[in-house]
Design a protein around this motif. Structure first.
Motif, PDB file in Angstrom:
ATOM      1  N   ARG A  90     -17.723 -35.645 -23.693  1.00  0.00           N
ATOM      2  CA  ARG A  90     -18.593 -36.222 -22.663  1.00  0.00           C
ATOM      3  C   ARG A  90     -18.337 -37.727 -22.517  1.00  0.00           C
ATOM      4  O   ARG A  90     -18.218 -38.236 -21.390  1.00  0.00           O
ATOM      5  N   SER A  91     -18.245 -38.445 -23.620  1.00  0.00           N
ATOM      6  CA  SER A  91     -18.034 -39.900 -23.557  1.00  0.00           C
ATOM      7  C   SER A  91     -16.683 -40.244 -22.967  1.00  0.00           C
ATOM      8  O   SER A  91     -16.549 -41.223 -22.219  1.00  0.00           O
ATOM      9  N   THR A  92     -15.663 -39.446 -23.286  1.00  0.00           N
ATOM     10  CA  THR A  92     -14.326 -39.703 -22.747  1.00  0.00           C
ATOM     11  C   THR A  92     -14.316 -39.537 -21.231  1.00  0.00           C
ATOM     12  O   THR A  92     -13.804 -40.398 -20.500  1.00  0.00           O
ATOM     13  N   VAL A  93     -14.891 -38.446 -20.750  1.00  0.00           N
ATOM     14  CA  VAL A  93     -14.934 -38.212 -19.303  1.00  0.00           C
ATOM     15  C   VAL A  93     -15.737 -39.307 -18.613  1.00  0.00           C
ATOM     16  O   VAL A  93     -15.322 -39.852 -17.573  1.00  0.00           O
ATOM     17  N   ARG A  94     -16.890 -39.639 -19.157  1.00  0.00           N
ATOM     18  CA  ARG A  94     -17.735 -40.657 -18.530  1.00  0.00           C
ATOM     19  C   ARG A  94     -17.047 -42.007 -18.489  1.00  0.00           C
ATOM     20  O   ARG A  94     -17.236 -42.780 -17.534  1.00  0.00           O
ATOM     21  N   ALA A 149      -6.316 -29.349 -30.139  1.00  0.00           N
ATOM     22  CA  ALA A 149      -5.170 -29.498 -29.238  1.00  0.00           C
ATOM     23  C   ALA A 149      -5.321 -28.612 -28.008  1.00  0.00           C
ATOM     24  O   ALA A 149      -4.981 -29.023 -26.885  1.00  0.00           O
ATOM     25  N   VAL A 150      -5.835 -27.395 -28.188  1.00  0.00           N
ATOM     26  CA  VAL A 150      -6.047 -26.489 -27.054  1.00  0.00           C
ATOM     27  C   VAL A 150      -7.086 -27.081 -26.097  1.00  0.00           C
ATOM     28  O   VAL A 150      -6.902 -27.090 -24.874  1.00  0.00           O
ATOM     29  N   VAL A 151      -8.186 -27.585 -26.671  1.00  0.00           N
ATOM     30  CA  VAL A 151      -9.217 -28.212 -25.842  1.00  0.00           C
ATOM     31  C   VAL A 151      -8.653 -29.432 -25.128  1.00  0.00           C
ATOM     32  O   VAL A 151      -8.892 -29.643 -23.931  1.00  0.00           O
ATOM     33  N   GLY A 152      -7.880 -30.233 -25.869  1.00  0.00           N
ATOM     34  CA  GLY A 152      -7.294 -31.437 -25.280  1.00  0.00           C
ATOM     35  C   GLY A 152      -6.394 -31.113 -24.102  1.00  0.00           C
ATOM     36  O   GLY A 152      -6.425 -31.802 -23.076  1.00  0.00           O
ATOM     37  N   THR A 153      -5.603 -30.050 -24.217  1.00  0.00           N
ATOM     38  CA  THR A 153      -4.720 -29.650 -23.115  1.00  0.00           C
ATOM     39  C   THR A 153      -5.525 -29.292 -21.875  1.00  0.00           C
ATOM     40  O   THR A 153      -5.181 -29.680 -20.755  1.00  0.00           O
ATOM     41  N   SER A 154      -6.621 -28.557 -22.068  1.00  0.00           N
ATOM     42  CA  SER A 154      -7.472 -28.190 -20.936  1.00  0.00           C
ATOM     43  C   SER A 154      -8.115 -29.425 -20.308  1.00  0.00           C
ATOM     44  O   SER A 154      -8.214 -29.538 -19.083  1.00  0.00           O
ATOM     45  N   CYS A 155      -8.538 -30.352 -21.157  1.00  0.00           N
ATOM     46  CA  CYS A 155      -9.172 -31.571 -20.648  1.00  0.00           C
ATOM     47  C   CYS A 155      -8.179 -32.435 -19.881  1.00  0.00           C
ATOM     48  O   CYS A 155      -8.525 -33.036 -18.855  1.00  0.00           O
ATOM     49  N   ALA A 174     -17.741 -30.913 -16.153  1.00  0.00           N
ATOM     50  CA  ALA A 174     -18.072 -29.507 -16.384  1.00  0.00           C
ATOM     51  C   ALA A 174     -16.876 -28.727 -16.923  1.00  0.00           C
ATOM     52  O   ALA A 174     -17.009 -27.911 -17.850  1.00  0.00           O
ATOM     53  N   ARG A 175     -15.689 -28.978 -16.370  1.00  0.00           N
ATOM     54  CA  ARG A 175     -14.494 -28.248 -16.827  1.00  0.00           C
ATOM     55  C   ARG A 175     -14.099 -28.653 -18.244  1.00  0.00           C
ATOM     56  O   ARG A 175     -13.682 -27.805 -19.044  1.00  0.00           O
ATOM     57  N   ALA A 176     -14.228 -29.933 -18.549  1.00  0.00           N
ATOM     58  CA  ALA A 176     -13.885 -30.391 -19.892  1.00  0.00           C
ATOM     59  C   ALA A 176     -14.844 -29.794 -20.927  1.00  0.00           C
ATOM     60  O   ALA A 176     -14.417 -29.320 -21.993  1.00  0.00           O
ATOM     61  N   LEU A 177     -16.134 -29.803 -20.621  1.00  0.00           N
ATOM     62  CA  LEU A 177     -17.114 -29.249 -21.556  1.00  0.00           C
ATOM     63  C   LEU A 177     -16.985 -27.722 -21.659  1.00  0.00           C
ATOM     64  O   LEU A 177     -17.181 -27.156 -22.748  1.00  0.00           O
ATOM     65  N   PHE A 178     -16.638 -27.073 -20.561  1.00  0.00           N
ATOM     66  CA  PHE A 178     -16.441 -25.620 -20.602  1.00  0.00           C
ATOM     67  C   PHE A 178     -15.295 -25.265 -21.549  1.00  0.00           C
ATOM     68  O   PHE A 178     -15.407 -24.328 -22.357  1.00  0.00           O
ATOM     69  N   ALA A 179     -14.200 -25.988 -21.470  1.00  0.00           N
ATOM     70  CA  ALA A 179     -13.064 -25.731 -22.363  1.00  0.00           C
ATOM     71  C   ALA A 179     -13.481 -25.897 -23.820  1.00  0.00           C
ATOM     72  O   ALA A 179     -13.100 -25.099 -24.689  1.00  0.00           O
ATOM     73  N   LEU A 196     -23.750 -21.611 -30.471  1.00  0.00           N
ATOM     74  CA  LEU A 196     -22.542 -22.106 -29.819  1.00  0.00           C
ATOM     75  C   LEU A 196     -22.179 -21.288 -28.582  1.00  0.00           C
ATOM     76  O   LEU A 196     -21.438 -21.765 -27.721  1.00  0.00           O
ATOM     77  N   LEU A 197     -22.700 -20.066 -28.507  1.00  0.00           N
ATOM     78  CA  LEU A 197     -22.491 -19.255 -27.301  1.00  0.00           C
ATOM     79  C   LEU A 197     -23.471 -19.614 -26.195  1.00  0.00           C
ATOM     80  O   LEU A 197     -23.208 -19.348 -25.013  1.00  0.00           O
ATOM     81  N   ALA A 198     -24.583 -20.235 -26.564  1.00  0.00           N
ATOM     82  CA  ALA A 198     -25.655 -20.495 -25.595  1.00  0.00           C
ATOM     83  C   ALA A 198     -25.190 -21.241 -24.348  1.00  0.00           C
ATOM     84  O   ALA A 198     -25.561 -20.861 -23.223  1.00  0.00           O
ATOM     85  N   PRO A 199     -24.388 -22.310 -24.482  1.00  0.00           N
ATOM     86  CA  PRO A 199     -23.969 -23.022 -23.257  1.00  0.00           C
ATOM     87  C   PRO A 199     -23.179 -22.142 -22.294  1.00  0.00           C
ATOM     88  O   PRO A 199     -23.249 -22.330 -21.079  1.00  0.00           O
ATOM     89  N   LEU A 200     -22.427 -21.163 -22.823  1.00  0.00           N
ATOM     90  CA  LEU A 200     -21.650 -20.286 -21.963  1.00  0.00           C
ATOM     91  C   LEU A 200     -22.527 -19.244 -21.281  1.00  0.00           C
ATOM     92  O   LEU A 200     -22.221 -18.785 -20.176  1.00  0.00           O
ATOM     93  N   ARG A 201     -23.608 -18.875 -21.945  1.00  0.00           N
ATOM     94  CA  ARG A 201     -24.503 -17.870 -21.378  1.00  0.00           C
ATOM     95  C   ARG A 201     -25.360 -18.425 -20.240  1.00  0.00           C
ATOM     96  O   ARG A 201     -25.837 -17.697 -19.389  1.00  0.00           O
ATOM     97  N   THR A 202     -25.534 -19.733 -20.257  1.00  0.00           N
ATOM     98  CA  THR A 202     -26.419 -20.349 -19.254  1.00  0.00           C
ATOM     99  C   THR A 202     -25.672 -20.883 -18.050  1.00  0.00           C
ATOM    100  O   THR A 202     -26.272 -21.455 -17.142  1.00  0.00           O
ATOM    101  N   ARG A 203     -24.357 -20.737 -18.050  1.00  0.00           N
ATOM    102  CA  ARG A 203     -23.586 -21.173 -16.882  1.00  0.00           C
ATOM    103  C   ARG A 203     -22.321 -20.349 -16.768  1.00  0.00           C
ATOM    104  O   ARG A 203     -21.836 -19.799 -17.745  1.00  0.00           O
ATOM    105  N   GLY A 204     -21.811 -20.282 -15.575  1.00  0.00           N
ATOM    106  CA  GLY A 204     -20.554 -19.586 -15.355  1.00  0.00           C
ATOM    107  C   GLY A 204     -19.389 -20.560 -15.516  1.00  0.00           C
ATOM    108  O   GLY A 204     -19.575 -21.733 -15.830  1.00  0.00           O
ATOM    109  N   ALA A 205     -18.195 -20.067 -15.287  1.00  0.00           N
ATOM    110  CA  ALA A 205     -17.012 -20.933 -15.348  1.00  0.00           C
ATOM    111  C   ALA A 205     -17.087 -21.988 -14.248  1.00  0.00           C
ATOM    112  O   ALA A 205     -17.466 -21.672 -13.113  1.00  0.00           O
ATOM    113  N   PRO A 206     -16.743 -23.249 -14.552  1.00  0.00           N
ATOM    114  CA  PRO A 206     -16.837 -24.320 -13.552  1.00  0.00           C
ATOM    115  C   PRO A 206     -15.758 -24.196 -12.490  1.00  0.00           C
ATOM    116  O   PRO A 206     -14.733 -23.640 -12.709  1.00  0.00           O
TER     117      PRO A 206
END
Length: 206
Positions: A90-94, A149-155, A174-179, A196-206
């Motif tokens: 979040r801080s990096t994106v902001r 590294a996988v998350v970083g690639t998506s971000c 949204a896309r960075a946090l989703f990854a 840790l699943l909760a954020p995915l259950r409350t939103r769909g893919a960005p």
């Protein structure tokens, strides 16, 4: 270091900060303009030789801006919590979106120059992921460096879409946090899986 030497270093640091801020101002004035040591020196009110001495030739400007970006990110994370993977992302994106004109040009120049950053947010993300494993949030068998590294690639992919103005600031975040959330959920230790699943259950893919 003597008092005189310490004072000299402080003066150099202040001039260097002034030079980098002058560079940012020039980019904001003309996002696609040519940035030269002479123009930077004029805006910073220093001699062109000072720009060369404290920063280096033109290609070093982008490296210096990258270092300044990481300095600010590290300051923010020191306050907000560098041990939280979500806060790192979040801080990096902001930070990128807080100065969009400069950030977009900076990223394009990094690509064109083939710059390899000495420091990057991936370092903080690796540390935060390792901390989450140590605290028991992630399974003990998880390679957190590989996960980061996988998350970083998506971000980075989301960053390039944002630089190209294909997505807006909110979608970038949204896309960075989703990854990140997908990775954390996949690696979650059993006692923390629902959390840790909760954020995915409350939103769909960005």
């Amino acid at each position: 270091m003597t008092a005189e030497g310490g004072l000299r270093e402080q003066h150099k640091a202040r001039r260097r900060m002034r030079i980098l801020e002058a560079t940012r101002e020039l980019l904001r004035d003309g996002p696609d303009s040519v940035i030269s040591a002479e123009r930077i020196a004029e805006r910073a009110q220093v001699a062109p030789a000072t720009v060369y001495n404290l920063i280096g030739p033109r290609e070093k400007i982008w490296q210096a801006l990258a270092a300044g970006f990481m300095d600010e990110l590290e300051r923010r994370l020191a306050v907000l919590g560098a041990d939280d993977p979500r806060e790192v992302v979040r801080s990096t994106v902001r930070l990128f979106v807080s100065d969009p004109v400069v950030s977009r040009r900076m990223v394009r120049e990094w690509e064109d120059s083939g710059l390899v950053l000495d420091r990057s947010p991936l370092t903080q993300l690796r540390q935060a992921m390792a901390g989450a494993r140590t605290q028991g949030f992630l399974r003990a068998d998880i390679d957190t460096d590989a996960l980061a590294a996988v998350v970083g690639t998506s971000c980075v992919g989301a960053l390039h879409q944002w630089v190209a103005a294909l997505i807006d600031d909110d979608r970038f975040l949204a896309r960075a946090l989703f990854a990140l959330d997908v990775a954390l959920a996949a690696a979650a230790a059993d006692p923390h899986r629902d959390r840790l699943l909760a954020p995915l259950r409350t939103r769909g893919a960005p």
